[in-house]
Scaffold this active site. Structure first.
Site, PDB file in Angstrom:
ATOM      1  N   ARG A 172     -11.116   1.807  12.981  1.00 24.57           N
ATOM      2  CA  ARG A 172      -9.956   2.688  12.784  1.00 24.57           C
ATOM      3  C   ARG A 172     -10.307   3.859  11.866  1.00 24.57           C
ATOM      4  NH1 ARG A 172      -5.624  -1.591  12.067  1.00 24.57           N
ATOM      5  NH2 ARG A 172      -5.159  -0.773  10.015  1.00 24.57           N
ATOM      6  N   ARG A 176     -17.809  10.662   9.677  1.00 25.08           N
ATOM      7  CA  ARG A 176     -18.239  11.978  10.148  1.00 25.08           C
ATOM      8  C   ARG A 176     -19.317  12.580   9.262  1.00 25.08           C
ATOM      9  NH1 ARG A 176     -12.707  13.521   8.319  1.00 25.08           N
ATOM     10  NH2 ARG A 176     -11.528  12.939  10.152  1.00 25.08           N
ATOM     11  N   ARG A 249      -0.159 -10.966   7.599  1.00 23.41           N
ATOM     12  CA  ARG A 249      -0.622 -10.689   6.252  1.00 23.41           C
ATOM     13  C   ARG A 249       0.537  -9.944   5.599  1.00 23.41           C
ATOM     14  NH1 ARG A 249      -3.826 -12.808   2.785  1.00 23.41           N
ATOM     15  NH2 ARG A 249      -4.840 -11.301   1.440  1.00 23.41           N
ATOM     16  N   ARG A 280      -4.519  -0.457  -3.389  1.00 21.55           N
ATOM     17  CA  ARG A 280      -4.348   0.980  -3.570  1.00 21.55           C
ATOM     18  C   ARG A 280      -3.147   1.292  -4.464  1.00 21.55           C
ATOM     19  NH1 ARG A 280      -3.549   2.181   2.937  1.00 21.55           N
ATOM     20  NH2 ARG A 280      -1.972   0.597   3.279  1.00 21.55           N
ATOM     21  N   GLU A 300      -0.266  -1.698  -4.544  1.00 21.98           N
ATOM     22  CA  GLU A 300      -0.103  -2.511  -3.320  1.00 21.98           C
ATOM     23  C   GLU A 300      -1.015  -3.736  -3.396  1.00 21.98           C
ATOM     24  OE1 GLU A 300       0.128   0.094   0.098  1.00 21.98           O
ATOM     25  OE2 GLU A 300      -0.808  -1.438   1.340  1.00 21.98           O
ATOM     26  N   TYR A 348      -0.330  -4.451  15.823  1.00 25.29           N
ATOM     27  CA  TYR A 348      -0.263  -3.342  14.878  1.00 25.29           C
ATOM     28  C   TYR A 348      -0.140  -2.039  15.679  1.00 25.29           C
ATOM     29  CZ  TYR A 348      -1.035   0.055  11.302  1.00 25.29           C
ATOM     30  OH  TYR A 348      -0.854   1.117  10.453  1.00 25.29           O
ATOM     31  N   ASP A 350       0.626   2.148  15.236  1.00 27.48           N
ATOM     32  CA  ASP A 350       0.972   3.305  14.418  1.00 27.48           C
ATOM     33  C   ASP A 350       2.295   3.866  14.929  1.00 27.48           C
ATOM     34  OD1 ASP A 350      -0.884   3.607  12.358  1.00 27.48           O
ATOM     35  OD2 ASP A 350      -2.390   4.449  13.709  1.00 27.48           O
TER      36      ASP A 350
HETATM   37  P1  FAD Z   1       9.995  -2.186  11.982  1.00 23.48           P
HETATM   38  O1  FAD Z   1       9.928  -0.905  11.281  1.00 23.48           O
HETATM   39  O2  FAD Z   1       9.487  -3.396  11.302  1.00 23.48           O
HETATM   40  O3  FAD Z   1      11.536  -2.440  12.371  1.00 23.48           O
HETATM   41  C1  FAD Z   1      12.025  -3.689  12.771  1.00 23.48           C
HETATM   42  C2  FAD Z   1      13.430  -3.826  12.209  1.00 23.48           C
HETATM   43  O4  FAD Z   1      14.039  -4.998  12.767  1.00 23.48           O
HETATM   44  C3  FAD Z   1      13.477  -4.000  10.696  1.00 23.48           C
HETATM   45  O5  FAD Z   1      14.319  -3.051  10.109  1.00 23.48           O
HETATM   46  C4  FAD Z   1      13.995  -5.416  10.512  1.00 23.48           C
HETATM   47  O6  FAD Z   1      14.811  -5.567   9.366  1.00 23.48           O
HETATM   48  C5  FAD Z   1      14.799  -5.630  11.785  1.00 23.48           C
HETATM   49  N1  FAD Z   1      14.940  -7.038  12.148  1.00 23.48           N
HETATM   50  C6  FAD Z   1      13.953  -7.945  12.317  1.00 23.48           C
HETATM   51  N2  FAD Z   1      14.475  -9.145  12.640  1.00 23.48           N
HETATM   52  C7  FAD Z   1      15.823  -8.995  12.690  1.00 23.48           C
HETATM   53  C8  FAD Z   1      16.910  -9.877  12.946  1.00 23.48           C
HETATM   54  N3  FAD Z   1      16.707 -11.168  13.217  1.00 23.48           N
HETATM   55  N4  FAD Z   1      18.164  -9.389  12.898  1.00 23.48           N
HETATM   56  C9  FAD Z   1      18.383  -8.066  12.595  1.00 23.48           C
HETATM   57  N5  FAD Z   1      17.384  -7.192  12.333  1.00 23.48           N
HETATM   58  C10 FAD Z   1      16.128  -7.648  12.379  1.00 23.48           C
HETATM   59  N6  FAD Z   1       1.990   3.962  10.971  1.00 23.48           N
HETATM   60  C11 FAD Z   1       1.639   5.272  10.955  1.00 23.48           C
HETATM   61  O7  FAD Z   1       1.708   5.948  11.983  1.00 23.48           O
HETATM   62  N7  FAD Z   1       1.204   5.880   9.797  1.00 23.48           N
HETATM   63  C12 FAD Z   1       1.089   5.200   8.618  1.00 23.48           C
HETATM   64  O8  FAD Z   1       0.692   5.765   7.589  1.00 23.48           O
HETATM   65  C13 FAD Z   1       1.446   3.813   8.615  1.00 23.48           C
HETATM   66  N8  FAD Z   1       1.351   3.091   7.479  1.00 23.48           N
HETATM   67  C14 FAD Z   1       1.656   1.760   7.498  1.00 23.48           C
HETATM   68  C15 FAD Z   1       1.542   1.044   6.317  1.00 23.48           C
HETATM   69  C16 FAD Z   1       1.828  -0.303   6.289  1.00 23.48           C
HETATM   70  C17 FAD Z   1       1.697  -1.061   5.009  1.00 23.48           C
HETATM   71  C18 FAD Z   1       2.217  -0.962   7.503  1.00 23.48           C
HETATM   72  C19 FAD Z   1       2.472  -2.434   7.514  1.00 23.48           C
HETATM   73  C20 FAD Z   1       2.371  -0.240   8.674  1.00 23.48           C
HETATM   74  C21 FAD Z   1       2.100   1.131   8.694  1.00 23.48           C
HETATM   75  N9  FAD Z   1       2.279   1.889   9.850  1.00 23.48           N
HETATM   76  C22 FAD Z   1       1.911   3.220   9.834  1.00 23.48           C
HETATM   77  C23 FAD Z   1       2.876   1.318  11.074  1.00 23.48           C
HETATM   78  C24 FAD Z   1       4.419   1.492  11.103  1.00 23.48           C
HETATM   79  O9  FAD Z   1       4.993   0.785  10.034  1.00 23.48           O
HETATM   80  C25 FAD Z   1       4.985   0.984  12.438  1.00 23.48           C
HETATM   81  O10 FAD Z   1       4.450   1.721  13.486  1.00 23.48           O
HETATM   82  C26 FAD Z   1       6.528   1.063  12.572  1.00 23.48           C
HETATM   83  O11 FAD Z   1       7.209   0.841  11.386  1.00 23.48           O
HETATM   84  C27 FAD Z   1       6.981   0.044  13.594  1.00 23.48           C
HETATM   85  O12 FAD Z   1       8.358   0.193  13.876  1.00 23.48           O
HETATM   86  P2  FAD Z   1       9.159  -1.006  14.531  1.00 23.48           P
HETATM   87  O13 FAD Z   1      10.509  -0.480  14.863  1.00 23.48           O
HETATM   88  O14 FAD Z   1       8.370  -1.661  15.587  1.00 23.48           O
HETATM   89  O15 FAD Z   1       9.257  -2.129  13.372  1.00 23.48           O
HETATM   90  N1  UDP Z   2     -11.044   0.011   4.659  1.00 22.91           N
HETATM   91  C1  UDP Z   2     -12.064  -0.153   3.746  1.00 22.91           C
HETATM   92  N2  UDP Z   2     -12.080   0.615   2.620  1.00 22.91           N
HETATM   93  C2  UDP Z   2     -11.128   1.543   2.360  1.00 22.91           C
HETATM   94  C3  UDP Z   2     -10.088   1.722   3.298  1.00 22.91           C
HETATM   95  C4  UDP Z   2     -10.067   0.930   4.441  1.00 22.91           C
HETATM   96  O1  UDP Z   2     -12.931  -0.981   3.948  1.00 22.91           O
HETATM   97  O2  UDP Z   2     -11.183   2.204   1.297  1.00 22.91           O
HETATM   98  C5  UDP Z   2     -11.037  -0.851   5.871  1.00 22.91           C
HETATM   99  C6  UDP Z   2     -10.179  -2.108   5.693  1.00 22.91           C
HETATM  100  O3  UDP Z   2     -10.837  -3.153   6.384  1.00 22.91           O
HETATM  101  C7  UDP Z   2      -8.880  -1.768   6.371  1.00 22.91           C
HETATM  102  C8  UDP Z   2      -9.386  -0.906   7.538  1.00 22.91           C
HETATM  103  O4  UDP Z   2     -10.475  -0.164   6.974  1.00 22.91           O
HETATM  104  O5  UDP Z   2      -8.210  -2.923   6.819  1.00 22.91           O
HETATM  105  C9  UDP Z   2      -8.345   0.038   8.102  1.00 22.91           C
HETATM  106  O6  UDP Z   2      -7.923   0.911   7.081  1.00 22.91           O
HETATM  107  P1  UDP Z   2      -6.543   1.647   7.115  1.00 22.91           P
HETATM  108  O7  UDP Z   2      -6.502   2.619   6.002  1.00 22.91           O
HETATM  109  O8  UDP Z   2      -6.274   2.112   8.498  1.00 22.91           O
HETATM  110  O9  UDP Z   2      -5.570   0.439   6.767  1.00 22.91           O
HETATM  111  P2  UDP Z   2      -3.979   0.417   6.626  1.00 22.91           P
HETATM  112  O10 UDP Z   2      -3.538   1.768   6.140  1.00 22.91           O
HETATM  113  O11 UDP Z   2      -3.481   0.069   7.960  1.00 22.91           O
HETATM  114  O12 UDP Z   2      -3.747  -0.649   5.624  1.00 22.91           O
END
Ligand code: FAD
Ligand code: UDP
Length: 366
Positions: A172, A176, A249, A280, A300, A348, A350
């Site tokens: 991911r 470069r 996780r 981070r 985090e 997972y 985005d």
């Molecule tokens: P969710 O946002 O999880 O929405 C699901 C909703 O359903 C929630 O509000 C929940 O409360 C509700 N729900 C669940 N069960 C029930 C129930 N039984 N009854 C009523 N409501 C319920 N993507 C990016 O493009 N850029 C990023 O920088 C990025 N950073 C991330 C960082 C982290 C730490 C994580 C974990 C993900 C990240 N993502 C990022 C991915 C991004 O979070 C997801 O693409 C997006 O939020 C998914 O949307 P969703 O609607 O599928 O799920």
């Molecule tokens: N990663 C790493 N070092 C860093 C940042 C990321 O080794 O400083 C690795 C780690 O395994 C992570 C993966 O790259 O799970 C993907 O990173 P990303 O930033 O996409 O993770 P996210 O934002 O989804 O937590």
């Protein structure tokens, strides 16, 4: 006659896109969410005038022009480019792995020198087709980058040794041989001015929303409320965990308001050594070039997930993928329910991919 055409469970990005599209086409939709706010994991809330990304930093990026134009209907984006810094012991490196990183590590200047250094480190390892994340990382960037910037971070993040993790996770990250600290390769990137929640508010402006409403309780009292359900919660919970529990996780965020204007000079700083317990620190104001007198930071901490914790990252190993397939089989027989989003698909995604998936289903369904 059902009161609504669609009951949409979850006001995250998937549910909100579906609700918006379905309402536009004249369907009557009800969105419910068990949380006290809309937006799912992209939710941002104001603290000290700063938009805080409550469930982890969310930076929008995409290579898909259609999706970029779609999301721009709902917000104006700024020109933020994610350029995190990594701290290993007291050494600072630019991410992703690029000429700035290599130059600092090895005192070299040119791409040819960087490639030679990596080749020298990988030659003696003799790795064929990488079988796990450790082999994949070593093969791509050699031992120094692996030891200092990948191993500790990854083992904290996933709670397991790198040689037990799938190779694709590390792919991911861009690698470069240019002086370029942009964390993403995608052509379009930014943060919505005013925070991510604004997007969801706009998507849902014509839809009825009920918060603090858990589907499993709600449906007992309202079994015939809609013709069809869009379910974006956990698929295993929907089927009462009949085959067992899918693993995730989880994360714990420690958020603090600091009485200083600029704490770390960057939105995202990764701590890549094993000894620091968090992965981070996010300084939220920098996503929007904030100049407020105070600042808000979130540390985090990755944690082992147990039922009741927030499920952040699906653990897509063979065991869980096989379990998910069994649930997917059940889902296929439920013609009255559409499963979607990251929890409904146990994948997972985005943000851009979630929008694309929701639009895809909308097109088929409506
Ligand atoms: P969710 O946002 O999880 O929405 C699901 C909703 O359903 C929630 O509000 C929940 O409360 C509700 N729900 C669940 N069960 C029930 C129930 N039984 N009854 C009523 N409501 C319920 N993507 C990016 O493009 N850029 C990023 O920088 C990025 N950073 C991330 C960082 C982290 C730490 C994580 C974990 C993900 C990240 N993502 C990022 C991915 C991004 O979070 C997801 O693409 C997006 O939020 C998914 O949307 P969703 O609607 O599928 O799920
Ligand atoms: N990663 C790493 N070092 C860093 C940042 C990321 O080794 O400083 C690795 C780690 O395994 C992570 C993966 O790259 O799970 C993907 O990173 P990303 O930033 O996409 O993770 P996210 O934002 O989804 O937590």
């Amino acid at each position: 006659m059902a009161e609504f055409n669609f009951l949409i469970v979850g006001s995250g990005l998937f549910g909100a896109v579906f609700a918006h599209e379905a309402s536009q086409k004249g369907n009557k939709c009800l969105v419910i969410d068990k949380r006290p706010h809309i937006g799912g994991n992209i939710y941002t809330e104001q603290v000290e005038g700063i938009n805080v990304h409550k469930y982890g930093a969310h930076i929008f990026h995409t290579a898909d022009k259609v999706i970029w134009e779609y999301i721009n209907q709902f917000a104006e984006f700024n020109n933020y480019i994610n350029s995190p810094v990594a701290v290993y012991n007291n050494e600072l490196y630019n991410l992703p792995f690029n000429m700035n990183t290599f130059s600092k590590l090895w005192g070299i200047k040119t791409p040819a020198e960087a490639k030679a250094k990596i080749a020298e480190q990988t030659a003696e390892l003799n790795i064929g087709e990488p079988q796990n994340l450790e082999e994949q990382a070593l093969k791509l960037v050699g031992t120094d980058v692996y030891e200092k910037l990948i191993k500790g971070y990854t083992e904290k993040q996933w709670g397991c040794p790198c040689n037990k993790l799938p190779a694709f996770i590390i792919k991911r990250l861009p690698l470069r041989f240019r002086y370029d600290n942009n964390y993403f390769n995608d052509r379009y990137q930014g943060i919505p001015i005013g925070g991510n929640t604004k997007i969801i508010e706009k998507m849902l402006e014509k839809t009825e929303v009920r918060l603090d409403t858990d589907y499993f309780e709600f449906i007992k009292d309202n079994p015939n409320i809609a013709e069809k359900t869009v379910f974006t919660g956990a698929i295993d919970e929907f089927f009462e965990y009949c085959f067992g529990t899918l693993e995730y996780r989880s994360l714990r965020f420690e958020t603090e308001i600091l009485d200083e204007e600029n704490h770390q000079g960057c939105a995202v700083v990764n701590y890549t050594d094993r000894e620091v317990p968090y992965t981070r620190i996010i300084e939220h104001k920098h996503f929007e070039f904030g100049t407020q007198p105070k600042t808000v930071i979130s540390r985090e901490y990755p944690i082992k997930w147990k039922q009741g914790d927030e499920p952040y990252y699906p653990v897509n190993n063979d065991k869980n993928n096989a379990l998910y397939e069994k649930y997917r089989g059940l889902a296929e027989n439920r013609k009255d329910v559409i499963f979607g989003g990251r929890l409904g698909s146990y994948k997972y995604f985005d943000m851009d991919k979630v929008i694309a998936a929701a639009l895809d289903i909308t097109e088929k369904e409506l």
